[in-house]
Design a protein around this motif. Structure first.
Motif, mmCIF file in Angstrom:
data_model
loop_
_atom_site.group_PDB
_atom_site.id
_atom_site.type_symbol
_atom_site.label_atom_id
_atom_site.label_comp_id
_atom_site.label_asym_id
_atom_site.label_seq_id
_atom_site.Cartn_x
_atom_site.Cartn_y
_atom_site.Cartn_z
ATOM 1 N N LYS A 128 5.293 -10.154 35.427
ATOM 2 C CA LYS A 128 5.160 -10.670 37.243
ATOM 3 C C LYS A 128 4.031 -10.397 37.163
ATOM 4 O O LYS A 128 3.020 -11.189 38.158
ATOM 5 N N ARG A 131 1.585 -12.701 35.799
ATOM 6 C CA ARG A 131 1.803 -14.095 36.638
ATOM 7 C C ARG A 131 0.547 -13.826 37.432
ATOM 8 O O ARG A 131 0.375 -14.812 38.167
ATOM 9 N N GLU A 132 0.967 -12.293 38.203
ATOM 10 C CA GLU A 132 0.079 -12.389 38.807
ATOM 11 C C GLU A 132 -1.360 -12.194 39.146
ATOM 12 O O GLU A 132 -2.386 -12.770 39.536
#
Length: 495
Positions: A128, A131-132
């Motif tokens: 996550k 991806r950020e």
């Protein structure tokens, strides 16, 4: 043949029915088919491979669809085995708890420990964050591209604002209010407005001066986003100029500095207060001053000769204001100007009328506006300047028209080669190919160097015409230009 009721089969496994043969009516005729054998288990049946004319109970599409679903859920597909007596047994394994084809190892693998759960959570959190971070980098790149577009657009607008046809729109002429009280104040504002620039009536740090500011593209006239220009024009009154110049002459004659402030010291004081400014002075009416003093000198001489004392007294009363100014000659004024230029690098412009002053401010405004464009244009990196007819080049048409002029310019670009000399060379060799062929026919290098030296150059017409030779120097340079194979060889210091 395998028996469907084998006692060794697992009791937990259940064999469902896939095929079912419908019951046949009793017939007295002997049947060639072997009878269907049913086991004690009613959910498993075997049929003979010879019963091809009987329709199955379960459709094929349904069986294929069910097989695909089982494969997706990890259930092994059904197996078909042929028995020795010609019967086919269809076997489909099913686990007791409803999960078909699952092994005990897989069931154990589903039970994860706390460490595995934590590790999976950390891996998901890491993905996550990755991806950020990727999304943030994309956003930064997008903003960078947008800022780059804005910067390129601003640079293009700045370049466009410097063009001669656009630069005056971004100029602001700041006029001191003291100038508007003079004779040509109204005409000055009208002339600047007709020029296309903006006029601002403001109190200037330098008295009776005109300054300029340049607005940035996109800024409005009332905005403060302006860049001040260094040039300033100061209108110096005639009385102040005569007084300051006279003080300088008296100081030079006596050698003492107690004569008062001179023109040079006054300008130096302004430069110390405003070191970033480039000053220029304008004086209006100096010629009238010289003419009036000349007329007064002539009248005084005539009065002294004729003896008209009464008329002279009356004249003195009328010209008392003119006599208040010190008398300076043209030579003395020039001495003061030379001293001013040597010590301050400031020039003085003498104008006759106020209309000339208005025209001078208009020309200065246009020159200040176009100065950045001209500096960029002249910054070409060449140590020489081409004439206007050379800068545009020579156009050559498809038919070959213009090649002779190109050859003429190639010869004329050499140092100290005039148009007459180039025409004399072209009259004998109208193309560089003919000249190179002539060089190839020469026996020695000395003959090549002297090939063009005897060509005659005729100047003028008629009895005033003169004739001279091309000479060995030009002949040598043309030979080196066309026949040398050394890229580092020079044509000479004067080439």
């Amino acid at each position: 043949m395998e028996s469907c009721t084998d006692s060794n089969s697992d009791l937990d496994e259940e064999l469902p029915v896939f095929l079912k043969i419908p019951s046949q009516p009793q017939s007295s005729a002997p049947s060639h088919r072997q009878p269907i054998q049913s086991s004690a288990r009613s959910d498993v049946m075997t049929i003979s491979s010879d019963s091809d004319d009987e329709e199955p109970y379960v459709p094929l599409a349904h069986r294929l669809k069910r097989q695909q679903q089982d494969e997706r859920r990890g259930i092994p597909s059904c197996t078909m085995k042929d028995s020795p007596n010609g019967f086919t047994k269809i076997v489909h394994l099913q686990h007791q708890n409803g999960h078909v084809g699952e092994s005990p190892e897989k069931s154990k693998a589903q039970k994860r420990t706390a460490e595995e759960v934590q590790r999976c959570k950390e891996e998901a959190l890491r993905r996550k964050r990755a991806r950020e971070e990727q999304q943030r980098q994309k956003e930064v790149q997008r903003r960078g591209r947008e800022e780059g577009k804005v910067q390129r657009r601003a640079i293009a607008e700045e370049v466009k604002a410097l063009r001669p046809e656009e630069c005056l729109k971004y100029m602001v002429a700041a006029v001191d209010p003291a100038l508007l009280q003079l004779e040509g104040g109204g005409a000055l504002l009208s002339s600047l407005q007709a020029l296309g620039c903006t006029c601002a009536i403001e109190k200037q740090p330098l008295p009776r001066s005109v300054g300029w500011r340049r607005r940035t593209p996109g800024a409005q006239a009332a905005d403060g986003d302006c860049v001040p220009e260094n040039n300033v024009v100061i209108q110096l009154s005639l009385d102040d100029f005569i007084r300051l110049s006279h003080s300088y002459i008296q100081e030079e004659r006596t050698g003492r500095a107690e004569c008062g402030e001179t023109l040079t010291s006054w300008v130096q004081g302004l430069q110390r207060q405003h070191p970033e400014r480039l000053l220029s002075l304008v004086v209006v009416g100096l010629e009238q001053y010289f003419r009036s003093h000349k007329a007064q000198s002539q009248k005084k001489l005539r009065e002294a000769v004729v003896g008209e004392k009464q008329g002279g007294a009356k004249r003195k009363k009328k010209t008392g204001a003119a006599d208040a100014l010190p008398e300076l000659s043209r030579v003395q004024v020039e001495e003061a100007m030379v001293h001013l230029q040597l010590h301050t690098n400031v020039c003085v412009r003498f104008l006759s009328t106020w209309n000339d002053f208005v025209q001078h401010i208009t020309i200065a405004t246009k020159a200040v506006a176009e100065a950045p464009f001209k500096r960029e244009r002249d910054n070409s990196g060449f140590s020489f300047h081409l004439e206007s007819e050379w800068a545009g080049g020579q156009k050559v048409e498809r038919s070959g028209k213009g090649l002779l002029q190109v050859w003429r310019r190639q010869v004329q670009q050499l140092h100290r080669v005039s148009a007459d000399m180039a025409s004399a060379v072209l009259s004998c060799y109208p193309s560089p190919r003919l000249l190179t062929q002539a060089y190839s026919m020469c026996q020695t290098e000395k003959d090549k160097m002297a090939l063009l030296s005897e060509i005659q150059i005729r100047r003028g017409e008629g009895v005033t015409s003169t004739v001279r030779r091309v000479g060995p120097e030009l002949s040598k340079r043309v030979c080196v230009l066309l026949s040398s194979t050394d890229p580092e060889e020079t044509l000479g210091s004067n080439a």
